[in-house]
Design a protein around this motif. Structure first.
Motif, mmCIF file in Angstrom:
data_model
loop_
_atom_site.group_PDB
_atom_site.id
_atom_site.type_symbol
_atom_site.label_atom_id
_atom_site.label_comp_id
_atom_site.label_asym_id
_atom_site.label_seq_id
_atom_site.Cartn_x
_atom_site.Cartn_y
_atom_site.Cartn_z
ATOM 1 N N ALA A 1 -6.453 -7.685 -3.461
ATOM 2 C CA ALA A 1 -6.512 -7.500 -2.008
ATOM 3 C C ALA A 1 -6.825 -8.811 -1.298
ATOM 4 O O ALA A 1 -6.229 -9.129 -0.256
ATOM 5 C CB ALA A 1 -7.554 -6.440 -1.657
ATOM 6 N N PRO B 1 0.549 -11.813 -4.397
ATOM 7 C CA PRO B 1 0.836 -10.447 -3.943
ATOM 8 C C PRO B 1 0.965 -10.376 -2.431
ATOM 9 O O PRO B 1 0.362 -11.154 -1.695
ATOM 10 C CB PRO B 1 -0.398 -9.673 -4.407
ATOM 11 N N LYS B 2 1.790 -9.427 -1.991
ATOM 12 C CA LYS B 2 1.944 -9.161 -0.555
ATOM 13 C C LYS B 2 1.880 -7.662 -0.349
ATOM 14 O O LYS B 2 2.616 -6.899 -0.982
ATOM 15 C CB LYS B 2 3.283 -9.704 -0.052
ATOM 16 N N VAL B 3 0.993 -7.217 0.536
ATOM 17 C CA VAL B 3 0.797 -5.792 0.744
ATOM 18 C C VAL B 3 2.014 -5.181 1.427
ATOM 19 O O VAL B 3 2.666 -5.813 2.259
ATOM 20 C CB VAL B 3 -0.487 -5.511 1.548
ATOM 21 N N ALA C 1 -3.794 -11.200 -1.345
ATOM 22 C CA ALA C 1 -2.781 -10.780 -0.376
ATOM 23 C C ALA C 1 -3.201 -11.157 1.047
ATOM 24 O O ALA C 1 -2.384 -11.634 1.849
ATOM 25 C CB ALA C 1 -2.547 -9.273 -0.485
ATOM 26 N N GLU D 1 -6.986 0.126 -1.098
ATOM 27 C CA GLU D 1 -7.838 -0.868 -0.446
ATOM 28 C C GLU D 1 -8.871 -0.231 0.472
ATOM 29 O O GLU D 1 -9.973 -0.760 0.651
ATOM 30 C CB GLU D 1 -6.968 -1.856 0.338
ATOM 31 N N TYR E 1 1.069 -0.322 -1.694
ATOM 32 C CA TYR E 1 1.117 -1.121 -2.920
ATOM 33 C C TYR E 1 1.461 -2.555 -2.555
ATOM 34 O O TYR E 1 1.504 -2.926 -1.368
ATOM 35 C CB TYR E 1 2.152 -0.533 -3.890
ATOM 36 N N TYR E 2 1.652 -3.389 -3.560
ATOM 37 C CA TYR E 2 1.932 -4.798 -3.334
ATOM 38 C C TYR E 2 3.270 -5.169 -3.974
ATOM 39 O O TYR E 2 3.621 -4.664 -5.041
ATOM 40 C CB TYR E 2 0.843 -5.688 -3.946
ATOM 41 N N ARG E 3 3.996 -6.038 -3.307
ATOM 42 C CA ARG E 3 5.146 -6.692 -3.916
ATOM 43 C C ARG E 3 4.707 -8.102 -4.320
ATOM 44 O O ARG E 3 3.678 -8.614 -3.848
ATOM 45 C CB ARG E 3 6.305 -6.795 -2.919
#
Length: 266
Positions: free
Chosen positions: A228, A109-111, A231, A172, A146-148
């Motif tokens: 979290a 995940p990436k924020v 990420a 978060e 959100y995350y991609r």
């Protein structure tokens, strides 16, 4: 690369989950808007039933709690590598009634910062539809960071492109910093803890221009600290995605197509 580690199906006819899908409408449309609720409170607006309208999710006041996994806590914290009957059956008690494709995914995940260069709503959606919403004059605001999923943007599918989103029920800013730090320090190539999500695939085609966007959104019901931490550490984790076939703007065949775009290790 994001991987599909395992996949199975479940048909849940009756559920006592605090999570439910609900709809509202008016006028000629008895069903138009779709919602995810927690304990009867609207947690997320999931967009509408229109196949030529924009994909969206929007956090509402009810999105402020996760779901307890009880005796599975230690197992998920250690990470799972396959979908056993025991794990799927116990987690199935946490999700609403629906037909499900259950996928075990390994991903990074990436924020996303809202309005930034990685925000789907401010970039890919605007580019695909040649501009912002004509009424508001602004891109959609989901009202939650959100995350991609790394390497899961503009993935080619028939007649369109696929995108993945990881959407927290708890932002978060409300999480335990020490717990995030614990997972962040623990993550490595051999340790990938497992989060759990209720997921939907919406296939949305613009009314006038652009291409279809196949948007697979994972609404996290357990594992917010793990997501979290992954990420922050730029590491992978695993995700058990209960993809609700009955409630997305898509077909089972389209869900199968999207899953086949992952590197398949099953």
């Amino acid at each position: 690369m994001p991987d599909l580690l395992d996949v199975t199906t479940r048909n849940i006819a009756l559920s006592q989950s605090p999570l439910e899908f609900s709809t509202s409408g008016g006028g000629d449309w008895k069903i138009w808007d779709r919602y995810l609720t927690v304990n009867g409170k609207q947690a997320y607006h999931l967009g509408n039933v229109c196949g030529t309208c924009r994909f969206l999710f929007e956090r509402m006041e009810g999105a402020n709690t996760g779901i307890e996994v009880d005796e599975l806590t230690a197992l998920l914290a250690a990470g799972v590598n396959n979908l056993t009957e025991e794990v799927v059956d116990k987690l199935a008690q946490l999700v609403p009634a629906s037909n499900y494709i259950v996928a075990l995914l390994r991903l990074k995940p990436k924020v996303v910062q809202l309005g930034g260069e990685s925000d789907y709503f401010a970039v890919e959606q605007v580019e695909n539809e040649d501009g912002v919403d004509p009424f508001w004059g602004l891109p959609h605001n989901p009202k939650v960071p959100y995350y991609r999923v790394v390497s899961r943007s503009s993935v080619k599918v028939p007649q369109g492109e696929a995108f993945d989103f990881i959407v927290p029920m708890i932002p978060e800013s409300m999480l335990d910093r020490e717990r995030i730090g614990f997972y962040e320090r623990s993550l490595n190539d051999d340790f990938a803890p497992t989060a759990v999500a209720l997921s939907l695939l919406d296939v949305k085609g613009p009314a006038c221009s652009g291409t279809e966007h196949w948007c697979l959104a994972h609404y996290v019901i357990d594992g917010h600290h793990k997501v979290a931490a992954a990420a922050r550490a730029d590491r992978e984790l695993t995700l058990i995605a209960f993809i609700a076939v009955d409630h997305g703007i898509s077909s089972k065949e389209q869900v199968d197509i999207v899953l086949k775009t992952f590197t398949q290790l099953v």
